[in-house]
Design an enzyme around this catalytic site. Structure first.
Site, PDB file in Angstrom:
ATOM      1  CG  HIS A 160      -1.707   1.232   1.436  1.00  0.00           C
ATOM      2  ND1 HIS A 160      -3.027   1.367   1.056  1.00  0.00           N
ATOM      3  CD2 HIS A 160      -1.363   2.427   1.999  1.00  0.00           C
ATOM      4  CE1 HIS A 160      -3.454   2.580   1.366  1.00  0.00           C
ATOM      5  NE2 HIS A 160      -2.472   3.244   1.949  1.00  0.00           N
ATOM      6  CD  GLU A 161       1.905   3.416   3.672  1.00  0.00           C
ATOM      7  OE1 GLU A 161       2.121   4.502   3.103  1.00  0.00           O
ATOM      8  OE2 GLU A 161       0.892   3.213   4.368  1.00  0.00           O
ATOM      9  CG  HIS A 179       0.353   6.158  -0.568  1.00  0.00           C
ATOM     10  ND1 HIS A 179      -0.794   6.676  -1.110  1.00  0.00           N
ATOM     11  CD2 HIS A 179      -0.012   5.584   0.609  1.00  0.00           C
ATOM     12  CE1 HIS A 179      -1.814   6.440  -0.307  1.00  0.00           C
ATOM     13  NE2 HIS A 179      -1.369   5.770   0.738  1.00  0.00           N
TER      14      HIS A 179
END
Length: 360
Positions: free
Chosen positions: A149-150, A153
């Site tokens: 998920h990071e 980003h």
């Protein structure tokens, strides 16, 4: 990758810098004219120049030193492969899966509340930060989902936009707070006296400056908080595709949301960076909400069926949220064919005991 989103985030970063700068300069001019008096022809220019100087310094800080500043206020410290080999291995796997051009630096916050965030000005220079609580409660699949998920980003250039926004917001809040403090502790009487001498124009300027000082940070916060919500859906979609196991992130989000611990050292300006609001925010879709509801995000991931591709996520998003407006253009959903969901891995998790043994 979401190429249109990446291009949009780059454009929005430039627009944000300009808009925040204009708001800061207007506020500086109005405040200076109100304090110095409408009869001083140079007050507005001086205030605008001072505000422009603050904006320029903060812009340089956001472009060159923001990572160090924001990691410092979150009390994060860098860790290496020798101390956290399993964490390093998970990050390395997701870097390879996402074709990230460089390995991010890995940071740890010594806090029992499970959470994580990413920072970086480009995929070549980024960092992943997790809390000790996250390592304590997550299995390998769950940690992999959070890290992916990071990484999402970073790939989508979200972190560049958020870092600039955080720094610009900080400058507006700082100047507004300084003015309101001076107004509260002594300047109010002087301002009233100058308004009487300057007539109606001085009174109007005093009122406008006070309104800007109060509402400027509010508008800036609304803008700052609102930009983080869609990006969370897209990062969740990226995590599902990189890990090929949406349930891993869904399970991690459930544990993060169900944890009784709250992150003690989370500055308000950093709240949108985290994978879930560390203050247990429950405002759902309100204007000050930093994240979409956790239940909704978990529901989308669990509804992805047999596929882990972007199209699978978008179908699940429409099904769960009943919003038929696409998150991204159709062209970005061409992810090279079907991405099948893999079975769960057999792992021992990331536990403090195994970390301690590896450190020794």
């Amino acid at each position: 990758m979401f190429w249109s989103i990446i291009a949009s985030n780059k454009r929005k970063t430039v627009i944000l810098i300009v808009l925040m700068g204009v708001l800061l300069i207007l506020s500086g001019a109005a405040i200076a004219m109100a304090i110095a008096g409408a009869y001083d022809p140079h007050a507005g220019a001086a205030g605008a120049a001072a505000a422009a100087g603050i904006w320029f310094v903060m812009l340089l800080a956001s472009l060159f030193a923001s990572d160090s500043i924001l990691l410092g206020v979150s009390r994060a410290h860098e860790v290496g492969k020798d101390v956290y080999p399993q964490l390093y291995n998970v990050v390395e796997e997701m870097v390879i899966a996402g074709s990230l051009p460089a390995m991010p630096k890995i940071y740890l916050v010594d806090d029992p509340a499970p959470n994580a965030f990413a920072m970086g000005k480009s995929p070549k220079k980024s960092c992943i930060c997790v809390t000790a609580g996250l390592l304590d409660v997550c299995s390998r699949d769950e940690l992999q989902g959070v890290v992916a998920h990071e990484i999402g980003h970073v790939l989508n250039r979200d972190v560049l936009y958020m870092t600039v926004a955080a720094t610009m917001l900080g400058s507006i809040v700082f100047m507004s707070d300084a003015y309101l403090r001076s107004f509260r502790f002594g300047s109010a009487s002087r301002l009233t006296s100058r308004s009487r001498r300057g007539g109606k124009s001085a009174g109007v300027l005093a009122f406008v400056s006070l309104i800007l000082a109060v509402l400027g940070p509010v508008f800036a916060r609304i803008l700052y908080f609102s930009i983080s919500r869609r990006r969370e859906y897209l990062a969740d979609a990226t995590s599902a595709r990189l890990t090929r196991y949406p349930e891993g992130l869904a399970s991690a989000l459930e544990k993060i949301g169900g944890s009784p611990d709250t992150l003690g050292d989370a500055p308000s300006v950093l709240l949108p960076f985290y994978i879930a609001n560390p203050n247990r925010q429950s405002l759902n879709d309100g204007i000050f909400a930093t994240h979409p509801p956790l239940e909704e995000r978990i529901g989308i991931l669990c509804a992805m069926g047999q596929g882990a591709g972007y199209m699978d996520y978008m179908k699940a998003y429409i099904k769960v949220t009943r919003r038929h407006r696409a998150l991204v253009p159709a062209a970005d959903l061409r992810d090279g064919g079907r991405v099948a969901i893999r079975p769960p891995s057999e792992d021992r998790g990331i536990s403090p005991s195994s970390v301690g043994e590896s450190a020794r």
